[in-house]
Design a protein around this motif. Structure first.
Motif, PDB file in Angstrom:
ATOM      1  N   GLU A   4       0.836  -1.218   0.000  1.00 30.30           N
ATOM      2  CA  GLU A   4       0.000   0.000   0.000  1.00 30.30           C
ATOM      3  C   GLU A   4       0.866   1.261   0.000  1.00 30.30           C
ATOM      4  OE1 GLU A   4      -3.355  -0.754   3.043  1.00 30.30           O
ATOM      5  OE2 GLU A   4      -2.051  -2.504   2.954  1.00 30.30           O
ATOM      6  N   CYS A  37      -9.843  -1.638  -5.964  1.00 24.94           N
ATOM      7  CA  CYS A  37      -8.957  -0.687  -5.303  1.00 24.94           C
ATOM      8  C   CYS A  37      -7.723  -0.406  -6.169  1.00 24.94           C
ATOM      9  CB  CYS A  37      -8.556  -1.291  -3.958  1.00 24.94           C
ATOM     10  SG  CYS A  37      -7.083  -0.584  -3.249  1.00 24.94           S
ATOM     11  N   TYR A  52      -4.833   0.734  -5.360  1.00 24.27           N
ATOM     12  CA  TYR A  52      -3.567   0.238  -4.789  1.00 24.27           C
ATOM     13  C   TYR A  52      -3.347  -1.204  -5.261  1.00 24.27           C
ATOM     14  CZ  TYR A  52      -2.806   3.869  -1.132  1.00 24.27           C
ATOM     15  OH  TYR A  52      -2.538   5.026  -0.438  1.00 24.27           O
ATOM     16  N   ILE A 100      -8.538  -3.989   7.507  1.00 24.39           N
ATOM     17  CA  ILE A 100      -8.771  -2.760   6.737  1.00 24.39           C
ATOM     18  C   ILE A 100      -9.813  -2.957   5.639  1.00 24.39           C
ATOM     19  CG2 ILE A 100      -6.638  -1.472   7.188  1.00 24.39           C
ATOM     20  CD1 ILE A 100      -5.444  -2.761   4.666  1.00 24.39           C
ATOM     21  N   CYS A 101      -9.883  -4.148   5.084  1.00 22.04           N
ATOM     22  CA  CYS A 101     -10.883  -4.411   4.041  1.00 22.04           C
ATOM     23  C   CYS A 101     -10.818  -5.875   3.615  1.00 22.04           C
ATOM     24  CB  CYS A 101     -10.638  -3.523   2.818  1.00 22.04           C
ATOM     25  SG  CYS A 101      -9.123  -3.927   1.938  1.00 22.04           S
ATOM     26  N   THR A 154     -10.718  -6.607   0.316  1.00 23.46           N
ATOM     27  CA  THR A 154      -9.958  -6.609  -0.941  1.00 23.46           C
ATOM     28  C   THR A 154      -8.578  -7.233  -0.756  1.00 23.46           C
ATOM     29  OG1 THR A 154     -11.065  -4.584  -1.605  1.00 23.46           O
ATOM     30  CG2 THR A 154      -9.014  -5.082  -2.739  1.00 23.46           C
ATOM     31  N   VAL A 155      -7.959  -6.922   0.386  1.00 19.22           N
ATOM     32  CA  VAL A 155      -6.581  -7.381   0.595  1.00 19.22           C
ATOM     33  C   VAL A 155      -6.472  -8.914   0.556  1.00 19.22           C
ATOM     34  CG1 VAL A 155      -5.638  -5.370   1.789  1.00 19.22           C
ATOM     35  CG2 VAL A 155      -6.867  -7.096   3.106  1.00 19.22           C
ATOM     36  N   TRP A 157      -6.330  -9.813  -3.113  1.00 27.72           N
ATOM     37  CA  TRP A 157      -5.090  -9.212  -3.633  1.00 27.72           C
ATOM     38  C   TRP A 157      -3.882 -10.076  -3.225  1.00 27.72           C
ATOM     39  CZ3 TRP A 157      -3.589  -3.611  -1.609  1.00 27.72           C
ATOM     40  CH2 TRP A 157      -2.330  -3.254  -2.083  1.00 27.72           C
ATOM     41  N   ILE A 182      -8.010   8.562   2.735  1.00 29.76           N
ATOM     42  CA  ILE A 182      -6.639   8.509   2.192  1.00 29.76           C
ATOM     43  C   ILE A 182      -6.421   9.749   1.301  1.00 29.76           C
ATOM     44  CG2 ILE A 182      -5.111   7.105   0.711  1.00 29.76           C
ATOM     45  CD1 ILE A 182      -6.796   4.657   1.604  1.00 29.76           C
ATOM     46  N   LEU A 200     -10.717   1.434  10.514  1.00 30.51           N
ATOM     47  CA  LEU A 200     -11.539   0.923   9.411  1.00 30.51           C
ATOM     48  C   LEU A 200     -12.313  -0.337   9.779  1.00 30.51           C
ATOM     49  CD1 LEU A 200      -9.474   1.459   6.131  1.00 30.51           C
ATOM     50  CD2 LEU A 200     -11.309   2.828   7.085  1.00 30.51           C
ATOM     51  N   SER A 260     -11.789   4.287  -4.759  1.00 28.75           N
ATOM     52  CA  SER A 260     -11.082   3.011  -4.579  1.00 28.75           C
ATOM     53  C   SER A 260     -11.399   2.333  -3.259  1.00 28.75           C
ATOM     54  CB  SER A 260      -9.573   3.245  -4.618  1.00 28.75           C
ATOM     55  OG  SER A 260      -9.080   3.070  -5.909  1.00 28.75           O
ATOM     56  N   CYS A 261     -11.420   3.142  -2.196  1.00 30.25           N
ATOM     57  CA  CYS A 261     -11.458   2.533  -0.866  1.00 30.25           C
ATOM     58  C   CYS A 261     -12.884   2.535  -0.313  1.00 30.25           C
ATOM     59  CB  CYS A 261     -10.504   3.266   0.071  1.00 30.25           C
ATOM     60  SG  CYS A 261     -10.342   2.378   1.628  1.00 30.25           S
ATOM     61  N   PRO A 296     -14.371   0.619   2.118  1.00 32.05           N
ATOM     62  CA  PRO A 296     -14.599   0.633   3.564  1.00 32.05           C
ATOM     63  C   PRO A 296     -14.409   2.015   4.192  1.00 32.05           C
ATOM     64  CG  PRO A 296     -12.597  -0.588   3.048  1.00 32.05           C
ATOM     65  CD  PRO A 296     -13.281  -0.309   1.749  1.00 32.05           C
ATOM     66  N   MET A 316      -7.372   7.807  -4.723  1.00 30.77           N
ATOM     67  CA  MET A 316      -6.041   8.030  -4.162  1.00 30.77           C
ATOM     68  C   MET A 316      -4.929   7.892  -5.211  1.00 30.77           C
ATOM     69  SD  MET A 316      -6.554   4.610  -2.116  1.00 30.77           S
ATOM     70  CE  MET A 316      -6.633   3.033  -2.965  1.00 30.77           C
TER      71      MET A 316
HETATM   72  S1  SF4 Z   1      -9.667  -0.933  -0.405  1.00 33.51           S
HETATM   73 FE1  SF4 Z   1      -8.936   0.678   0.988  1.00 33.51          FE
HETATM   74  S2  SF4 Z   1      -8.222  -0.386   2.805  1.00 33.51           S
HETATM   75 FE2  SF4 Z   1      -8.393  -1.910   1.166  1.00 33.51          FE
HETATM   76  S3  SF4 Z   1      -6.347  -1.999   0.272  1.00 33.51           S
HETATM   77 FE3  SF4 Z   1      -7.535  -0.541  -0.924  1.00 33.51          FE
HETATM   78  S4  SF4 Z   1      -7.075   1.423   0.030  1.00 33.51           S
HETATM   79 FE4  SF4 Z   1      -6.433  -0.142   1.490  1.00 33.51          FE
END
Ligand code: SF4
Length: 413
Positions: free
Chosen positions: A67, A96, A98, A128-129, A131-132, A135, A274, A328, A358-359, A361, A388
């Motif tokens: 990130e 997202c 990122y 945090i979410c 998505t990670v 990912w 962000i 978050l 993108s984010c 949450p 972001m």
């Molecule tokens: S969705 Fe938000 S919290 Fe999740 S990786 Fe992307 S920027 Fe970070």
């Protein structure tokens, strides 16, 4: 160069934060160390920004944050190209940015530092979410490395004993995962020391952020966005504590010498979400032109917000709560409560909310938070729509018109 330009340049130079040079040096050395880890026999772990990094530091594993890399991509304006590459790989533009930019970077060693150091393992915490999780699964398959997932249930209204037990058990598995992948026993004494440094770093970071209580403020949230790097990437190391001591001294000196972030600070604002990494300078100058300083934000303070749950005498035991109750991963009412506290604490005249495409949450509950702020604090709010990293989701004229109108309301009060 005209006299006016010369004066503006010298004024900008006077207001520049000098410690930033040291921070760049530290970050450069950190990336060199991570990129040459294979030669030095060190291991590298990619970890999510809200993940428990202290056990990695205690095991001498170099933590790397995709990130943080995403933020660098955004600031270097490389986001659109990389997001488009990810779309060509089959990923949806709705994801997202990122994640998109990072996934696109991996096969081509793209981005501002020629790709991230190769990971030996991945550590993903879903505080945090969601998505990670996907990912990191993608990257674990791509790099063919083991992945540890720490599942932290969402805290809608509070933190229960059951959740604590559930997360604490996974933390034990996390230690086992590290032992297995590093080929040695975990050093609990070292973790105690890393925990102490982590807490000290967070205290120093909060102290730096709190220098903005002074009117006029010696720094702005835009400065905090830059100086945040160390508390995210090197939390738990002496270099972070030392750096924030240096920065704190500089801020105190600026207060003494009357150097403010914004030349004629009249209005104090908060930022939520962000940063728009590719437009931080433009936004900073735009608000400064209205004599407004963004004195605090919900983003950079998240890395000291977890301090309240740390048990200094039993750092590892308090981990479960520390890493579950982050900004978050809590309900909208609690989030709004912390924004209201910040409005009072920093004596803010208004709140700027970045609805970040993108984010999800971070952005989903913002309209509710906005309503609560207006009802309870009675200060004006501004919602700007952007992203972001992906500049395709930013309309300068629209944002500019909204800021101008918002600042008229703030000024009229
Ligand atoms: S969705 Fe938000 S919290 Fe999740 S990786 Fe992307 S920027 Fe970070």
């Amino acid at each position: 160069m005209t006299d006016k330009n010369r004066t503006q340049d010298s004024d900008r130079e006077k207001r520049k934060i000098k410690s930033v040079k040291k921070m760049k040096e530290i970050m450069t050395n950190y990336y060199i160390e991570a990129k040459t880890a294979e030669q030095t026999g060190k291991k590298v772990a990619w970890i999510t920004s809200g993940g428990p990094v202290e056990p990695l530091i205690a095991m001498d594993v170099i933590p790397v944050y995709p990130e943080n890399h995403g933020a660098m991509i955004g600031a270097s304006k490389m986001g659109v190209d990389l997001c488009e590459k990810a779309e060509m790989m089959g990923y949806s533009r709705d994801l997202c940015s990122y994640a998109m930019a990072d996934i696109a970077c991996a096969p081509i060693d793209g981005g501002p530092i020629g790709g991230l150091p190769r990971p030996d393992m991945l550590v993903c915490c879903n505080n945090i979410c969601g998505t990670v999780m996907k990912w990191y699964e993608v990257q674990a398959r791509y790099f063919k490395v083991p992945l540890f997932i720490l599942d932290t249930p969402f805290c809608h209204t509070g933190f229960s004993k059951e959740v604590k037990t559930y997360v604490a058990r996974q933390l034990e598995e996390y230690i086992e995962f590290l032992e297995e992948n590093c080929g040695r026993k975990f050093d609990y004494d070292r973790l105690r020391e890393v925990g102490r440094l982590s807490l000290e770093g967070q205290r120093m970071w909060q102290a730096v952020l709190d220098t903005t209580l002074h009117k006029p403020s010696p720094m702005s949230a835009f400065d905090a966005f830059i100086h945040l790097a160390l508390i995210v990437t090197l939390r738990g190391t002496p270099v972070t504590v030392d750096y924030y001591k240096l920065l704190l001294d500089e801020m105190k000196q600026r207060v003494k010498s009357g150097i403010s972030a914004v030349p004629n600070e009249q209005y104090r604002l908060l930022w939520d979400n962000i940063p728009v990494w590719f437009r931080t300078r433009w936004l900073s100058e735009k608000f400064a032109a209205h004599n407004a300083c963004l004195v605090a934000d919900t983003y950079t303070s998240a890395w000291s917000g977890m301090m309240q749950y740390i048990d200094e005498d039993n750092f590892l035991d308090s981990f479960a709560e520390v890493y579950t109750r982050i900004y978050l991963n809590i309900g909208v009412d609690e989030m709004a409560g912390s924004v209201l506290n910040m409005i009072e604490k920093y004596d803010a005249d208004g709140v700027v909310l970045h609805s970040n495409r993108s984010c999800k949450p971070y952005s989903l509950g913002q309209y509710d938070i906005q309503k609560i702020i207006q009802e309870k604090a009675g200060v004006p709010t501004l919602m700007i729509e952007a992203d972001m990293v992906d500049e395709r989701n930013f309309s300068e004229s629209q944002v500019e018109t909204r800021i101008d109108a918002f600042m008229e309301v703030v000024a009229s009060r």
